[in-house]
Design an enzyme around this catalytic site. Sequence first.
Site, PDB file in Angstrom:
ATOM      1  N   SER A 153       4.129  -6.491   2.850  1.00 55.47           N
ATOM      2  CA  SER A 153       2.767  -6.464   3.389  1.00 55.47           C
ATOM      3  C   SER A 153       1.776  -6.997   2.354  1.00 55.47           C
ATOM      4  CB  SER A 153       2.415  -5.048   3.848  1.00 55.47           C
ATOM      5  OG  SER A 153       1.211  -5.029   4.554  1.00 55.47           O
ATOM      6  N   LEU A 154       0.902  -6.150   1.834  1.00 54.29           N
ATOM      7  CA  LEU A 154      -0.041  -6.541   0.785  1.00 54.29           C
ATOM      8  C   LEU A 154       0.663  -7.246  -0.380  1.00 54.29           C
ATOM      9  CD1 LEU A 154      -2.638  -6.187  -1.065  1.00 54.29           C
ATOM     10  CD2 LEU A 154      -1.690  -3.952  -1.625  1.00 54.29           C
ATOM     11  N   ARG A 181      -9.286  -8.936   2.702  1.00 59.90           N
ATOM     12  CA  ARG A 181      -8.297  -8.362   3.623  1.00 59.90           C
ATOM     13  C   ARG A 181      -8.528  -6.860   3.769  1.00 59.90           C
ATOM     14  NH1 ARG A 181      -2.917  -5.967   3.124  1.00 59.90           N
ATOM     15  NH2 ARG A 181      -1.435  -6.835   4.635  1.00 59.90           N
ATOM     16  N   HIS A 183      -0.482  -3.902  11.089  1.00 62.86           N
ATOM     17  CA  HIS A 183       0.596  -4.736  11.639  1.00 62.86           C
ATOM     18  C   HIS A 183       0.816  -4.482  13.133  1.00 62.86           C
ATOM     19  CE1 HIS A 183       1.468  -6.207   7.649  1.00 62.86           C
ATOM     20  NE2 HIS A 183       1.471  -4.973   7.230  1.00 62.86           N
ATOM     21  N   GLN A 201       0.834  -1.209   0.000  1.00 61.12           N
ATOM     22  CA  GLN A 201       0.000   0.000   0.000  1.00 61.12           C
ATOM     23  C   GLN A 201       0.866   1.255   0.000  1.00 61.12           C
ATOM     24  OE1 GLN A 201      -3.242  -0.877   2.519  1.00 61.12           O
ATOM     25  NE2 GLN A 201      -4.192   1.117   2.366  1.00 61.12           N
ATOM     26  N   GLN A 227       0.420 -12.347   9.535  1.00 66.66           N
ATOM     27  CA  GLN A 227       0.995 -11.103   9.003  1.00 66.66           C
ATOM     28  C   GLN A 227       0.254  -9.835   9.441  1.00 66.66           C
ATOM     29  OE1 GLN A 227       0.139  -8.995   5.631  1.00 66.66           O
ATOM     30  NE2 GLN A 227       1.816  -9.820   4.415  1.00 66.66           N
TER      31      GLN A 227
END
Length: 294
Positions: A88-89, A113, A195, A9, A244
Amino acid sequence: MKAYIFPGQGAQFTGMGLDLYEKYPVAQELFESANEILGFSITDIMFEGSAEDLKQTKVTQPAIFLHSVVLGKVMGDGFKPDMVAGHSLGEFSALVANGSLNFEDGLKLVSQRATAMQKACELKPGTMAAVLGLEDPIVEKICSEIPGIVVPANYNCPGQLVISGEVEAIKLACEKLKEAGARRALVLPVGGAFHSPLMEPAREQLAAAIKNTNFKAPTCPIYQNVNASAVTEPDDIQMNLISQLTAPVRWTQSVQKMARDGAGFFVEVGPGKVLQGLVKKIHPEAEVASAEIG
């Protein structure tokens, strides 16, 4: 060895993917398929929407995933990673790239998500802050001493760590980190505490979806955010993906491990060049490049 890396992101931009859509029939197919799967025209927003439109989590995450996956597909035979990782993503894009997930399942999970994270943000407001110029152990120690929830969230590169948590705890942490010598400790314009433990409701929601999705044995290892290690077992990949959301992104450690395991060339597949910059700071000897298409 060649490592393919996929952004998360923040890498979105207006007009993203339009060149691919116009030039490649396979890209057009995937984009149109995405519109059907998502139930709204994400292509309209990607190609013509404003920066504000693209900033909505439910749009941003599928848009970046789509751009990355489509870019990988149009590379054709030139797409041959020895290892993959995503920030991440970006981990979902990486899992499509190495065959663990098919495109449709990957997109559905990314959409779920995004929705789950948005809900978690509304349930438990939080924020994040970028900390520059301090060693990781100092940031970790200060976070552990702050009342309330504040944790390291993104280990981006040496001297650059993002923290995440409750709004007041983050503000206090920023003050303490500056006192400790941080060059900058800046609250970021994000919608929530990604996170961090505040994402627990999203983790629970996504866990069910991930467990109900078919993951295959990958064609090459993925270095996952949670453990910064090569993973090839589908069950392990699923469990790490679930963890995650509430665990830190260990990007520094992932790149270091990939380099130790033989990666000398890092190809960023997706919008922007953020990851290439981080790789150069983590492993200056590495070669970096954006994905090349014909």
